[in-house]
Design an enzyme around this catalytic site. Structure first.
Site, PDB file in Angstrom:
ATOM      1  CD  GLN B 171      -2.683  -1.273   2.507  1.00 12.44           C
ATOM      2  OE1 GLN B 171      -2.063  -1.223   3.561  1.00 12.44           O
ATOM      3  NE2 GLN B 171      -3.974  -1.507   2.462  1.00 12.44           N
ATOM      4  CG  ASP B 203      -8.275   4.218   5.958  1.00 19.00           C
ATOM      5  OD1 ASP B 203      -8.727   3.714   6.990  1.00 19.00           O
ATOM      6  OD2 ASP B 203      -7.211   3.857   5.409  1.00 19.00           O
ATOM      7  CG  LEU B 208      -3.468  12.729   4.591  1.00  9.07           C
ATOM      8  CD1 LEU B 208      -4.461  13.778   4.126  1.00  9.07           C
ATOM      9  CD2 LEU B 208      -3.742  11.392   3.917  1.00  9.07           C
ATOM     10  CD  GLU B 245      -8.762   4.739  10.584  1.00  4.08           C
ATOM     11  OE1 GLU B 245      -8.608   3.627  11.090  1.00  4.08           O
ATOM     12  OE2 GLU B 245      -8.069   5.124   9.622  1.00  4.08           O
TER      13      GLU B 245
END
Lengths: 347, 545
Positions: B171, B203, B208, B245
């Protein structure tokens, strides 16, 4: 009904709020305002450090202090210590400070503690003197863990004593208990001890059955009756026992009378037990029994070292010399009168 | 009594479900949107207001769909975009809103964006991800999936460089320093919002942006990205919701509300393990402490609270001692432990004790925030900790005692996961059909308490004030909004308890027990005495006549 009970309505009210506990520590007080706060903090840190998951309560039966002792107990906080500790309390730390019924004295204070332990179904209890200056959280572990984890019923203390400290215990009481009751208990009437819930209950019931509201020598009687009734005994090494100077000096004659008198009372009462028995048994010891390497007259006062030491003779003999008022430990070395002002059983 | 002036998401009951686990319409063993559509009446009857759909995008499914390979479609196993549209319209007809997952921190390594990015260092998509020639950058960032990952960097043999990933190595994290990535993510949002979706559960928002010398969590630049997305949302749409989240302490999560210009809602993660801890300890301390650490949030914002979800019962936001305690109490079998948490459903965690399940639901609904119910927990579904990863809490919804529990007509071997079939939690014992027949089932009780929760705005929007009686086994608090006051009294203990509450300032009020509507003795000057059975709780409306 409350008038006939060991537990006052107010105490009962507070105990209901606490509910069932695993561990109960009693700190009887009478004018111990200068030291009680530190003792309470040590107990609470002991709860946190060694029993963070257990339901615990500290009970302070007070004999009517006039020096603000209950406030000192209530206001003692371990908040300042939290940054130094690796764990935070999972549970609410309960503490109850309350006057008890009857004549101020250790016997009634202990009855209150035992009754509370019985009511709250405590698995392990300990009693710690409020005039201690050397108490650490490790004392709580030492007094509680053998009961809570190892299923012992009575934990008597082992202190670091100077050879002239605790003369009455070392030379009279302990040898008598060993020879008559057959148990190598070095401190049969120490100021601190741990006991199981079942022993507390048994002692309370026996005491109540005898109908004696006040009976001297409760600590010694606790030890001898535990031996007599086959409860499991052990000892916990606690280190030096230093307590605050007493407000008033004990009457040595009365002290001897009380200690030896209680001993003979026990011997008389337990005749059927000891007359037929022979030999003696060692009592297990928990804790790391360290030696203090040097004795300094101004520093550590209690050393078990057998080597040459410099002795502050005037102070050592001070109990026998009324001209020298200042001292820190008694001839018996046990809780005795300490700073409590009222006569206590142990010396 | 209900105030309708507040935004819908401030007074909504959310219901989290996975399409694949809910209902299979085409007998392939995997739930789908057509199947889900047929269950909307059930959800409407249950009393929920909004469905939170777990990832339904095309994905290699190496992380249960959180590894998205196409943001503009639905996974073929779940149907088509038309199927999704049909489901969405049907939900709206019933007054049920739908929010979907928005996994913006990372994509699957199978996503065409990443395939392009790794194909060449000169590729225009290269800068959509975070690359490095060495794996020693951002060393202060913790590894989240400790069980599987050893580093946040993974070697890409194709482009011969390391790429950054905060979760699984398959991911790769998107590079939100790149404005093109932000624009594209807005395009993704707009695509679904145009279709009628009512918002997103976003999510992993703290991760980030990466900066050297930081934990790479909760950075100011991350908030800039989120504010950008919120600004775009507000410019183009009304009545939508963004739910964050952020598995962080409440004070850190507070920043994600901004000044009401970032997220509308955020999960209150630390509350959840403390609910379980308080009940096991029989002590209100963990709950009171965490609520006291919870800062106020802007008027237009709301906390999202939950007992269990599709992930493990996360123990990230507890101390080591608390974590050890939780493991010892709730995961004696080490198989139940995963990452820093426990992979179990509500009912097994409560050892199938109906009183404890009700108490926990009562706490969930009476503490501040909007509740999120995880599918199956309304009937007390069990789990299977031997299915690997967190699949044990993602098994087929148990509709009936029949073939494949009514979930699918496929062969049992064909199901995406086996149904729970043990004697205690198996579908023969625990299913919707049987619980519908009983007015005293857990399902019926949940329906009732949800209606009660919605009967007043106090629970969703009221203030909270702890009463703190001497008995620490009792957790009591006052919820107040405008002229309305509700007194909540919870017995966290397995034994009956007496409690005295200081309610003198409500002298003269008559407590009305909300479940039965019965009046209790009038509040006076004396402490208000109550006795509660094991794990019992009261909700009292304090009324003056």
């Amino acid at each position: 009904m409350a008038e006939e009970s060991v537990l006052s309505d107010e105490l009962l009210h507070q105990l209901i709020a606490v509910g069932e506990v695993d561990i109960l520590v009693g700190v009887p007080t009478y004018n111990n305002g200068k030291t009680a706060g530190q003792v309470v903090r040590a107990v609470q840190v002991g709860f946190l450090k060694y029993f963070p998951r257990e339901r615990a309560v500290l009970i302070n039966p007070d004999g009517g202090s006039t020096d603000g002792t209950p406030d000192a107990v209530r206001n003692a906080t371990i908040r300042d210590y939290r940054t130094l500790m690796t764990s935070q309390p999972l549970r609410t730390l309960h503490r109850i400070s309350i006057p008890y019924y009857g004549i101020p004295g250790r016997e009634n204070a202990l009855r209150t503690i035992f009754a509370a332990a019985d009511l709250l179904r405590a698995k392990a209890c300990a009693v710690v003197s409020a005039d201690l200056q050397s108490v650490t959280p490790e004392w709580i572990e030492g007094l509680i863990r053998p009961i809570y984890k190892e299923q012992f019923d009575l934990v008597t203390p082992l202190y670091h004593r100077h050879k002239f400290d605790g003369l009455l215990i070392n030379n009279v009481v302990a040898p008598m208990v060993r020879s008559v009751y057959g148990s190598h208990v070095k401190e049969p009437l120490g100021g601190e001890f741990g006991l199981s819930g079942r022993l507390a209950r048994s002692f309370l019931e026996a005491n109540l059955k005898e109908g004696q509201n006040v009976r001297s020598g409760v600590d010694l009687r606790l030890t001898t009756s535990a031996i007599r009734d086959g409860y499991r005994l052990c000892q916990a090494f606690l280190g030096p026992r230093i307590h605050a100077p007493a407000y008033s000096e004990p009457d040595l004659t009365a002290l001897l009378h009380q200690v030896v008198g209680t001993l003979f009372e026990c011997l008389e009462a337990d005749q059927s037990y000891w007359l037929s028995r022979t030999g003696s048994n060692a009592v297990p010891v928990f804790g790391f029994e360290y030696e203090l390497s040097r004795f300094e007259s101004t520093g550590s006062e209690c050393s078990r070292s057998s080597g040459p030491v410099s002795v502050n003779s005037p102070r050592s003999w001070s109990p026998f010399s009324p001209q020298i008022p200042s001292r820190r430990y008694s001839a018996s070395g046990a809780s005795t009168t300490s700073s409590s002002g009222f006569p206590m059983n142990s010396g | 009594m209900t105030s309708n002036s507040s935004p819908w998401y401030k007074r909504a009951v959310f219901y989290e479900l996975h399409v694949k686990a809910y209902n299979d319409s085409n007998a392939d063993g995997i739930g789908d949107f057509r199947g889900l559509l047929t269950k909307l009446d059930y959800l409407h009857d249950l009393g929920i207001d909004c469905i939170w759909l777990l990832p339904m995008y095309p994905s290699p499914l190496r992380d249960d769909g959180y590894d998205i390979s196409d943001y503009y479609n639905v996974h073929s196993s779940y149907g088509t975009l038309d199927d999704f549209h049909g489901f969405l319209d049907a939900a709206h007809v019933r007054g049920i809103r739908v929010i979907t997952e928005l996994v913006i921190n990372h994509t699957s390594d199978q996503h065409p964006w990443f395939q392009e990015a790794r194909s060449s260092k000169d590729n225009p998509r290269r800068d959509w991800y975070v690359w490095s020639d060495a794996d020693d950058r951002y060393r202060d960032a913790r590894i989240i999936f400790l069980d599987t990952e050893r580093s946040n960097w993974a070697w890409d043999p194709i482009s011969k460089a390391y790429y950054w990933h905060r979760f699984f190595s398959h991911q790769p994290d998107l590079n939100f320093d790149n404005p093109a990535v932000r624009e594209e993510m807005w395009n993704v949002m707009k695509f679904w919002l145009d279709m009628g979706v009512d918002g997103f559960r976003v999510d992993a928002v703290p991760y980030l942006i990466e900066r050297e010398g930081t934990s790479c969590e909760n950075l100011p630049e991350t908030h800039e990205v989120l504010k950008f997305l919120r600004r775009r949302l507000d410019e183009h749409f009304e009545d939508k919701v963004l739910l964050a989240e952020a598995n962080q302490w409440p004070t850190d999560v507070r920043a994600y509300f901004g000044d009401g210009d970032e997220f509308h809602m955020a999960f209150h993660f630390p509350l959840m393990p403390r609910v379980f801890m308080a009940v096991e300890l029989e002590d209100r301390k963990p709950l009171v402490e965490i609520m006291e650490q919870t800062p106020p949030i802007p008027e237009t914002c709301q906390w999202a609270t939950f007992l269990r979800n599709h992930d493990e019962l996360t123990l990230e936001m507890v101390s080591q001692d608390e974590r050890d305690y939780m493991y010892d109490m709730y995961a004696k079998d080490p198989t139940a432990r995963i990452n820093l948490g426990i992979r179990r459903r509500l009912s097994p965690l409560m050892e199938n004790d109906r009183r404890r399940i009700e108490l926990l639901n009562g706490l969930l609904l009476s503490l501040p925030g909007c509740p999120i119910i995880y599918y199956g927990d309304e009937i007390g579904m069990g789990d299977n900790i031997f299915l690997g990863d967190r699949n044990g809490v993602r098994t087929p919804m148990q509709w009936s005692g029949g073939w494949n529990t009514g979930f699918s007509t496929a062969d049992p071997e064909q199901l995406f996961l086996p149904v729970i079939s043990n004697p205690l939690y198996g579908y023969q014992a625990i299913n919707v059909e049987s619980q519908r027949r009983s007015a005293h089932s857990l399902l019926s009780w949940v329906k009732k308490i949800l209606r009660l929760w919605k009967s007043t705005a106090v629970f969703s929007s009221g203030t909270i004030e702890f009463v703190n009686p001497a008995n620490h086994r009792i957790l009591a608090y006052l919820r107040q909004k405008d002229e309305e006051t509700v007194l909540v009294v919870n017995n966290l203990s397995r034994t009956a308890q007496a409690v005295e509450l200081d309610l003198r300032r409500f002298k003269g009020a008559i407590p009305i027990e909300m479940f039965g509507g019965n009046p209790f003795p009038r509040v006076g000057d004396l402490p208000y005495l109550l006795t509660l059975g094991p794990y019992h709780f009261f909700w009292f409306l304090l009324r003056r006549f």
